[in-house]
Design a protein around this motif. Structure first.
Motif, PDB file in Angstrom:
ATOM      1  N   LEU A 132      31.690  40.944  46.245  1.00 52.94           N
ATOM      2  CA  LEU A 132      32.541  41.685  45.319  1.00 52.94           C
ATOM      3  C   LEU A 132      31.757  42.865  44.772  1.00 52.94           C
ATOM      4  O   LEU A 132      30.533  42.787  44.580  1.00 52.94           O
ATOM      5  CB  LEU A 132      32.988  40.779  44.168  1.00 52.94           C
ATOM      6  N   ARG A 168      31.521  45.973  41.813  1.00 50.48           N
ATOM      7  CA  ARG A 168      31.987  46.495  40.530  1.00 50.48           C
ATOM      8  C   ARG A 168      32.094  48.015  40.649  1.00 50.48           C
ATOM      9  O   ARG A 168      31.119  48.703  40.956  1.00 50.48           O
ATOM     10  CB  ARG A 168      31.020  46.134  39.399  1.00 50.48           C
ATOM     11  N   GLY A 210      36.673  47.972  37.570  1.00 52.12           N
ATOM     12  CA  GLY A 210      37.175  46.708  38.094  1.00 52.12           C
ATOM     13  C   GLY A 210      36.232  46.129  39.132  1.00 52.12           C
ATOM     14  O   GLY A 210      35.354  46.802  39.680  1.00 52.12           O
ATOM     15  N   VAL A 254      36.211  44.391  42.788  1.00 54.42           N
ATOM     16  CA  VAL A 254      37.096  44.376  43.948  1.00 54.42           C
ATOM     17  C   VAL A 254      36.320  43.948  45.189  1.00 54.42           C
ATOM     18  O   VAL A 254      35.087  43.903  45.197  1.00 54.42           O
ATOM     19  CB  VAL A 254      37.719  45.767  44.191  1.00 54.42           C
ATOM     20  N   ALA A 293      34.405  33.610  40.325  1.00 55.92           N
ATOM     21  CA  ALA A 293      35.045  34.897  40.048  1.00 55.92           C
ATOM     22  C   ALA A 293      36.236  34.722  39.102  1.00 55.92           C
ATOM     23  O   ALA A 293      36.417  35.503  38.163  1.00 55.92           O
ATOM     24  CB  ALA A 293      35.494  35.547  41.353  1.00 55.92           C
ATOM     25  N   HIS A 326      36.509  36.226  35.296  1.00 58.70           N
ATOM     26  CA  HIS A 326      37.641  37.052  34.870  1.00 58.70           C
ATOM     27  C   HIS A 326      38.286  36.470  33.609  1.00 58.70           C
ATOM     28  O   HIS A 326      38.587  37.204  32.655  1.00 58.70           O
ATOM     29  CB  HIS A 326      38.672  37.140  35.994  1.00 58.70           C
ATOM     30  N   LEU A 381      39.391  41.698  37.108  1.00 57.77           N
ATOM     31  CA  LEU A 381      40.061  41.630  38.393  1.00 57.77           C
ATOM     32  C   LEU A 381      41.440  42.255  38.286  1.00 57.77           C
ATOM     33  O   LEU A 381      42.100  42.142  37.244  1.00 57.77           O
ATOM     34  CB  LEU A 381      40.215  40.172  38.849  1.00 57.77           C
ATOM     35  N   GLN A 411      43.416  41.074  43.843  1.00 54.06           N
ATOM     36  CA  GLN A 411      42.178  40.309  44.004  1.00 54.06           C
ATOM     37  C   GLN A 411      42.308  38.929  43.358  1.00 54.06           C
ATOM     38  O   GLN A 411      41.853  37.919  43.904  1.00 54.06           O
ATOM     39  CB  GLN A 411      40.992  41.077  43.408  1.00 54.06           C
ATOM     40  N   TRP A 412      42.923  38.893  42.183  1.00 52.56           N
ATOM     41  CA  TRP A 412      43.110  37.621  41.485  1.00 52.56           C
ATOM     42  C   TRP A 412      43.965  36.677  42.321  1.00 52.56           C
ATOM     43  O   TRP A 412      43.647  35.489  42.451  1.00 52.56           O
ATOM     44  CB  TRP A 412      43.760  37.882  40.127  1.00 52.56           C
TER      45      TRP A 412
END
Length: 333
Positions: free
Chosen positions: A44, A46, A56, A58, A212, A216, A223, A227-228
């Protein structure tokens, strides 16, 4: 569960531009003892304070470029770059080639038929500096994007309300999952040869799906809904060897086979409207203009946070596109 309020679809009454893009859900092997029972962690990134998705977290990814089609022709001659490989029209060779390029440029992830060895750093720098270097890599380094190692996961389109505010328009994004067998995560929590791209990102994070989601929820990372939603589906998949089967599971047809263009829903009024929140309709929801299903509820809560989902539909459902779009419909949830 959402309150029993009436909702209306928020629409934009003007053309909205979109760009095709691809994202790579990249899993690297790790020790289960260091990852809460998972034998992999996900790459991931930032994002920085500028551009799309600022601040965010991702997956690596970005917009498709002309060189992706050139690489398709060079690496996979005779294959149509834009022919769908599944019921989802964004599952194409061009998008797979794009996902490999973006993951290498942004994170140093090598999803190639032959590892680049000591030359990886130089090739990555060249591709970050000049798009045409991707074709050079295929023609001169004796390797190619390992597109057969990518498993189509889903696709998302930027909601038109948001896309209308974006300077270059929104994205039509294909998400692919893969396992980075050549990037083992060591005891220091890092994977050799991988790092964030300082041009667009500030940090590379290795997290399990559960880590993750918890980060969040705690507010330590931000997120976005796509992505979530992907992480929620990956949370029960503890073994990297099961990721491919999870991607192809019939239970994911509703999420995988339809292009997910969320439509923002706001309360239409009434006594319950105050606490109803703001939701996004996904394919199968009765209010979804493109893929409605009678009586269907398939939504993600955008506000208030945290995100939440509610659905009364089976994951195996496949829905034909709507013949006519009715922007005045209302439904109760």
């Amino acid at each position: 569960m959402a309150p029993a309020a009436e909702f209306k679809v928020v629409r934009v009454n003007r053309p909205v531009a979109y760009r095709k893009s691809a994202t790579l859900i990249a899993a690297a092997p790790c020790c289960p003892d260091q990852a809460g029972g998972y034998d992999y962690k996900l790459c991931l990134l930032r994002r920085g304070g500028k551009g799309t998705f600022k601040h965010g977290v991702v997956f690596p990814g970005g917009a498709s470029e002309a060189v992706d089609a050139e690489v398709c022709a060079a690496a996979c001659p005779g294959q149509a770059p834009d022919a769908p490989a599944s019921p989802n029209p964004l599952d194409t060779l061009r998008m797979r080639v794009c996902a490999v390029r973006e993951a290498f440029e942004e994170a140093g992830a090598q999803v190639f038929t032959k590892p680049l060895g000591d030359a990886a750093g130089a090739w990555r720098a060249a591709m970050q500096d000049r798009a045409g270097a991707y074709k050079d890599l295929v023609e001169k380094a004796g390797t190619a994007p390992a597109v057969d190692r990518l498993h189509f996961w889903c696709s998302f389109i930027t909601p038109e309300v948001e896309a209308s505010r974006m300077k270059k328009g929104g994205f039509e994004t294909a998400f692919f999952a893969t396992v980075l067998e050549h990037h083992q995560i060591g005891g220091d929590g890092a994977a050799a040869g991988m790092s964030c791209c300082a041009q667009e990102t500030t940090e590379l994070l290795w997290l399990t799906p559960r880590e993750a989601l918890r980060a969040h929820a705690a507010g330590t990372i931000r997120l976005f809904p796509p992505q979530w939603a992907v992480l929620r589906q990956l949370e029960p998949v503890a073994r990297r060897a099961d990721i491919a089967a999870a991607a192809a599971s019939p239970a994911r047809a509703l999420f995988r086979d339809h292009v997910i263009k969320p439509y923002v829903l706001v309360p239409a009024g009434g006594p319950e409207a105050k606490d109803a929140g703001v939701w996004a309709a996904y394919p199968g929801d009765a209010l979804h203009p493109d893929y409605p299903h009678p009586g269907g509820v398939n939504r993600l809560r955008l506000r208030p946070l945290p995100y939440d989902t509610v659905s009364n539909l089976p994951g195996t459902l496949r829905i034909p596109p709507a013949e006519k779009k009715d922007q005045t419909k209302k439904a109760r949830l």
